[in-house]
Design a protein around this motif. Sequence first.
Motif, short mmCIF file in Angstrom:
data_model
loop_
_atom_site.label_atom_id
_atom_site.label_comp_id
_atom_site.label_asym_id
_atom_site.label_seq_id
_atom_site.Cartn_x
_atom_site.Cartn_y
_atom_site.Cartn_z
N ARG A 103 12.31 -1.13 7.43
CA ARG A 103 11.56 -0.66 6.26
C ARG A 103 10.07 -0.54 6.60
O ARG A 103 9.42 0.44 6.25
CB ARG A 103 11.77 -1.62 5.08
N ALA A 104 9.54 -1.53 7.31
CA ALA A 104 8.13 -1.49 7.70
C ALA A 104 7.87 -0.32 8.63
O ALA A 104 6.84 0.36 8.52
CB ALA A 104 7.74 -2.81 8.37
N LEU A 161 7.82 2.96 6.56
CA LEU A 161 6.59 3.11 5.77
C LEU A 161 5.40 3.45 6.66
O LEU A 161 4.57 4.29 6.31
CB LEU A 161 6.32 1.83 4.98
N ARG A 216 3.42 6.93 6.34
CA ARG A 216 1.99 6.93 6.03
C ARG A 216 1.21 7.77 7.04
O ARG A 216 0.38 8.60 6.66
CB ARG A 216 1.47 5.50 6.03
N TYR A 259 14.98 4.89 0.57
CA TYR A 259 13.99 5.47 -0.35
C TYR A 259 14.48 6.66 -1.17
O TYR A 259 13.76 7.09 -2.07
CB TYR A 259 12.73 5.85 0.43
N ALA A 279 6.35 4.55 -2.33
CA ALA A 279 6.49 3.26 -1.66
C ALA A 279 5.33 3.00 -0.71
O ALA A 279 4.84 1.88 -0.61
CB ALA A 279 7.81 3.20 -0.91
N GLU A 339 2.42 2.06 -2.95
CA GLU A 339 2.60 0.74 -3.56
C GLU A 339 2.43 -0.38 -2.53
O GLU A 339 1.88 -1.44 -2.85
CB GLU A 339 3.98 0.65 -4.20
N GLU A 340 2.87 -0.14 -1.31
CA GLU A 340 2.69 -1.16 -0.27
C GLU A 340 1.20 -1.42 -0.04
O GLU A 340 0.77 -2.58 0.08
CB GLU A 340 3.35 -0.72 1.03
N GLU A 394 -0.18 -3.44 -2.97
CA GLU A 394 0.18 -4.86 -2.92
C GLU A 394 -0.66 -5.61 -1.89
O GLU A 394 -1.09 -6.74 -2.13
CB GLU A 394 1.67 -4.99 -2.62
N ALA A 395 -0.89 -4.96 -0.74
CA ALA A 395 -1.74 -5.59 0.28
C ALA A 395 -3.17 -5.74 -0.23
O ALA A 395 -3.83 -6.76 0.02
CB ALA A 395 -1.72 -4.76 1.56
N ASP A 424 -5.15 1.40 5.95
CA ASP A 424 -4.01 1.59 5.06
C ASP A 424 -4.46 1.89 3.63
O ASP A 424 -3.91 2.76 2.95
CB ASP A 424 -3.11 0.35 5.06
#
Length: 219
Positions: A17-18, A21, A25, A56, A65, A68-69, A72-73, A118
């Motif tokens: 998943r990481a 993303l 990105r 996804y 996503a 949103e990541e 959150e960071a 990011d």
Amino acid sequence: MTAAPQKTLRPGQAHKRAAILSAARDLFVHVGVERTSMDAVAAKAAVSKRTVYDYYGDKRRLLLAVIEEAGEAALDTLRRLLDEHLPEDIDSGASDDLERAVTAFASALGSSLLASADYAAAVTLISENEPLLPELEDHPLDAAHTQAVAVRLAAFADAGLLDVDDPQRAADHFTALTTLRVLNEPLRRRSDPDRVRDIMTDGARVFLRAYAPLAERRS
């Protein structure tokens, strides 16, 4: 509105998943969302295209996503800096002490958050693709950012250090005078650490003057 629910991660899949993303990105920023294919994301992430779709669903939700990541960071960073510079039980008996603490927080926020590649990527993606992402309107992450600052401002008001009737609105004003001012700068200026620090600390001082206790404003 919140994002569509995603599948529960199975053990050993967080790294996939990481990777997805991170790949998405980079491609979204450098190639553009419209020109980025799910095949390209899968190839860059070294996973199958089916895996990308399983996680996804489609490219729009993958874009959400990614944003949103970053949000959150950014929230984690904000909370850490608040705890470091502006604890709720701050021992401050003078406005000068509060100003030093708030400007130090603003400066650290500028260098830690706004210098994040990011975070910068997420801001760019939002500005370029906002019509595709109705979920971002009144997103819970936005409320969480505001609430984190509002809690500290309310504590300072209770201690008589600030004149704040509405902590949420005051938090919005702080953001407008600091973070949003930086984000409205041309990229060249946003990339200058000295420029970012000056904007953030100047905005913090303006905020403190506006919300100083009434007795201090009259003196």
